[in-house]
Scaffold this motif. Structure first.
Motif, mmCIF file in Angstrom:
data_model
loop_
_atom_site.group_PDB
_atom_site.id
_atom_site.type_symbol
_atom_site.label_atom_id
_atom_site.label_comp_id
_atom_site.label_asym_id
_atom_site.label_seq_id
_atom_site.Cartn_x
_atom_site.Cartn_y
_atom_site.Cartn_z
ATOM 1 N N SER A 87 -118.194 -52.547 -4.464
ATOM 2 C CA SER A 87 -117.528 -51.250 -4.356
ATOM 3 C C SER A 87 -116.998 -50.732 -5.683
ATOM 4 C CB SER A 87 -116.369 -51.342 -3.347
ATOM 5 O OG SER A 87 -115.490 -52.398 -3.692
ATOM 6 N N ILE A 88 -116.836 -51.627 -6.687
ATOM 7 C CA ILE A 88 -116.304 -51.215 -7.990
ATOM 8 C C ILE A 88 -117.347 -51.513 -9.061
ATOM 9 C CG2 ILE A 88 -114.392 -51.383 -9.617
ATOM 10 C CD1 ILE A 88 -112.697 -52.575 -7.418
ATOM 11 N N PRO A 89 -118.009 -50.511 -9.618
ATOM 12 C CA PRO A 89 -119.030 -50.739 -10.649
ATOM 13 C C PRO A 89 -118.474 -51.546 -11.826
ATOM 14 C CG PRO A 89 -119.096 -48.464 -9.914
ATOM 15 C CD PRO A 89 -117.870 -49.082 -9.284
ATOM 16 N N GLY A 90 -119.183 -52.598 -12.194
ATOM 17 C CA GLY A 90 -118.756 -53.430 -13.317
ATOM 18 C C GLY A 90 -117.781 -54.522 -12.943
ATOM 19 N N HIS A 91 -117.284 -54.509 -11.706
ATOM 20 C CA HIS A 91 -116.293 -55.500 -11.287
ATOM 21 C C HIS A 91 -116.719 -56.284 -10.051
ATOM 22 C CE1 HIS A 91 -113.037 -54.099 -13.994
ATOM 23 N NE2 HIS A 91 -113.576 -52.915 -13.808
ATOM 24 N N GLY A 92 -117.587 -55.717 -9.225
ATOM 25 C CA GLY A 92 -117.922 -56.337 -7.949
ATOM 26 C C GLY A 92 -117.199 -55.623 -6.827
ATOM 27 N N GLY A 93 -116.562 -56.389 -5.957
ATOM 28 C CA GLY A 93 -115.808 -55.800 -4.854
ATOM 29 C C GLY A 93 -114.327 -55.714 -5.164
ATOM 30 N N LEU A 94 -113.581 -55.134 -4.230
ATOM 31 C CA LEU A 94 -112.130 -55.038 -4.393
ATOM 32 C C LEU A 94 -111.507 -56.429 -4.502
ATOM 33 C CD1 LEU A 94 -111.157 -52.221 -1.877
ATOM 34 C CD2 LEU A 94 -110.641 -52.229 -4.319
ATOM 35 N N LEU A 95 -111.994 -57.347 -3.694
ATOM 36 C CA LEU A 95 -111.446 -58.697 -3.711
ATOM 37 C C LEU A 95 -111.732 -59.410 -5.028
ATOM 38 C CD1 LEU A 95 -109.887 -60.787 -2.230
ATOM 39 C CD2 LEU A 95 -111.928 -61.400 -0.929
ATOM 40 N N ASP A 96 -112.858 -59.083 -5.650
ATOM 41 C CA ASP A 96 -113.157 -59.662 -6.966
ATOM 42 C C ASP A 96 -112.174 -59.160 -8.021
ATOM 43 O OD1 ASP A 96 -115.702 -61.142 -6.394
ATOM 44 O OD2 ASP A 96 -116.352 -59.147 -5.809
ATOM 45 N N ARG A 97 -111.673 -57.947 -7.837
ATOM 46 C CA ARG A 97 -110.758 -57.359 -8.801
ATOM 47 C C ARG A 97 -109.303 -57.773 -8.555
ATOM 48 N NH1 ARG A 97 -111.119 -57.054 -13.312
ATOM 49 N NH2 ARG A 97 -109.213 -58.220 -13.123
ATOM 50 N N PHE A 98 -108.934 -57.929 -7.280
ATOM 51 C CA PHE A 98 -107.528 -58.172 -6.954
ATOM 52 C C PHE A 98 -107.269 -59.591 -6.457
ATOM 53 C CE2 PHE A 98 -108.100 -53.567 -6.538
ATOM 54 C CZ PHE A 98 -107.106 -53.126 -7.400
ATOM 55 N N ASP A 99 -108.214 -60.509 -6.718
ATOM 56 C CA ASP A 99 -108.025 -61.885 -6.269
ATOM 57 C C ASP A 99 -106.802 -62.537 -6.906
ATOM 58 O OD1 ASP A 99 -109.109 -61.985 -8.807
ATOM 59 O OD2 ASP A 99 -110.891 -63.142 -8.247
ATOM 60 N N SER A 100 -106.507 -62.182 -8.146
ATOM 61 C CA SER A 100 -105.364 -62.785 -8.844
ATOM 62 C C SER A 100 -104.035 -62.417 -8.206
ATOM 63 C CB SER A 100 -105.358 -62.353 -10.320
ATOM 64 O OG SER A 100 -106.539 -62.770 -10.975
ATOM 65 N N MET A 101 -103.997 -61.291 -7.494
ATOM 66 C CA MET A 101 -102.751 -60.828 -6.886
ATOM 67 C C MET A 101 -102.391 -61.619 -5.631
ATOM 68 S SD MET A 101 -100.275 -58.656 -7.279
ATOM 69 C CE MET A 101 -100.911 -57.343 -8.349
ATOM 70 N N LEU A 102 -103.363 -62.279 -5.023
ATOM 71 C CA LEU A 102 -103.147 -62.920 -3.725
ATOM 72 C C LEU A 102 -102.035 -63.963 -3.760
ATOM 73 C CD1 LEU A 102 -106.858 -63.393 -2.576
ATOM 74 C CD2 LEU A 102 -105.245 -61.624 -1.837
ATOM 75 N N LEU A 103 -102.023 -64.788 -4.797
ATOM 76 C CA LEU A 103 -100.998 -65.828 -4.900
ATOM 77 C C LEU A 103 -99.787 -65.368 -5.700
ATOM 78 C CD1 LEU A 103 -103.216 -69.011 -5.481
ATOM 79 C CD2 LEU A 103 -102.458 -67.969 -3.340
#
Length: 335
Positions: free
Chosen positions: A291-307
């Motif tokens: 969903s995000i060009p150059g990044h992958g999906g939203l989860l690929d971009r915001f995975d660091s925020m989860l923890l």
């Protein structure tokens, strides 16, 4: 509704009351402009290939689109911040469910989404008692609904995926939304978003510069010890410096506690990234989405925020609390 709560939820006139909020906004805009100029200059001088140039342009354009989507709700008010976090939670869960195949279990998926909705309501209502009760209640409901299929084979996996999906994307991310119940939520939320994203950038730059030894080659081949340590030092320094102005006069505003906050952001952020990488390696995919060009999906971009979100929330809450001077149970009227 209490006037104080209404102003916090929907009042945008005080968006820049904190100088930190103003300067973070200016810094992000300036960084995007400077990055665009540097990318253009390097390509004009022949320092970057067409392929690399296109990739860098995609990333900058993606950030140019994401920046107002990230910072806009925070500036507009707590209600919009809480809503934005809820939407992010649902979209990240959707990517997870599609990647793992959990979406096939529709009844369980509905339970997870209902848990996210309940979490969002508890946050908006500033009802902390309900907020902490939702995880066990959701897990109980997942365990019961999964039995109704009368398929013992795969039961543990179905319930486990549902629990992971809700806890990570509904509840962990929900802590970021709950911070909006504080009167000074804007600089706090902006500080976390900015430093979590820069933590990834610092790890990448330090890894390219000093990284030689791989730390988790089977999980994330590009992660190096040099990158991890570089991010740890740089992120901790940034959080400690900016955090002094964000938490001025509060129980967090001491050198030791601010350094502790910075360490939590960096360490939890890097482990959040590795956690999602582990999930991707386990199911055999490269990205959670596109969903995000150059990044992958939203989860690929915001995975660091989860923890980071729950860890930072409880660390700050221990020393100063969140929203202690704000009306509680705004909609249910039990406060």
């Amino acid at each position: 509704m209490d006037p104080i709560a209404r102003e916090r939820l929907f009042g945008f006139r005080h968006a820049f009351d904190s100088p930190v909020t103003f300067w973070i906004t200016i810094a992000v805009i300036a960084a995007l402009l400077i990055a665009s100029v540097i990318i253009w200059y390097l390509h004009a001088r022949g320092r970057t290939s067409d392929k690399l140039h296109d990739e860098l342009v995609k990333r900058v354009v993606s950030w140019a689109v994401m920046t107002p989507l990230l910072l806009g709700p925070v500036l507009l008010g707590a209600a919009w911040t809480i809503l934005a976090v809820a939407i992010l939670s649902v979209l990240c869960y959707r990517e997870f469910a599609r990647a793992t195949g959990f979406f096939r279990y529709r009844s369980l998926s509905i339970v997870v989404v209902l848990g996210i909705i309940a979490t969002t309501f508890a946050i908006a209502d500033h009802w902390y008692g309900f907020f902490v009760a939702i995880p066990p209640l959701t897990i109980v409901l997942l365990a019961m609904v999964a039995i109704l299929r009368d398929e013992p084979r795969g039961y543990t996996q179905r319930v486990g995926l549902g629990v992971i999906g809700f806890l990570l994307f509904g509840y962990c991310l929900g802590h970021l939304g709950y911070m909006a119940n504080d009167a000074d939520f804007r600089p706090i939320v902006m500080l976390i978003i900015l430093t979590v994203e820069l933590n990834d950038v610092f790890a990448y730059i330090a890894g390219k510069t000093f990284g030689h030894r791989k730390i988790t080659p089977q999980t994330s081949p590009n992660k190096t010890l040099g990158g991890a340590l570089g991010a740890l030092v740089l992120t901790t320094t940034l959080v400690s410096t900016v955090g002094h102005f964000v938490f001025a006069g509060s129980g967090v505003d001491t050198a030791v506690k601010l350094i502790g906050l910075g360490l939590i952001v960096s360490v939890a952020g890097q482990f959040g990234d590795l956690m999602v990488s582990s999930i991707k390696r386990d199911i055999g995919i490269k990205d959670m989405g596109a969903s995000i060009p150059g990044h992958g999906g939203l989860l690929d971009r915001f995975d660091s925020m989860l923890l980071v979100a729950p860890a930072v929330f409880h660390y700050i809450a221990f020393f100063r609390g969140f929203g202690l001077d704000q009306p509680t149970r705004i909609f249910t009227g039990g406060g």
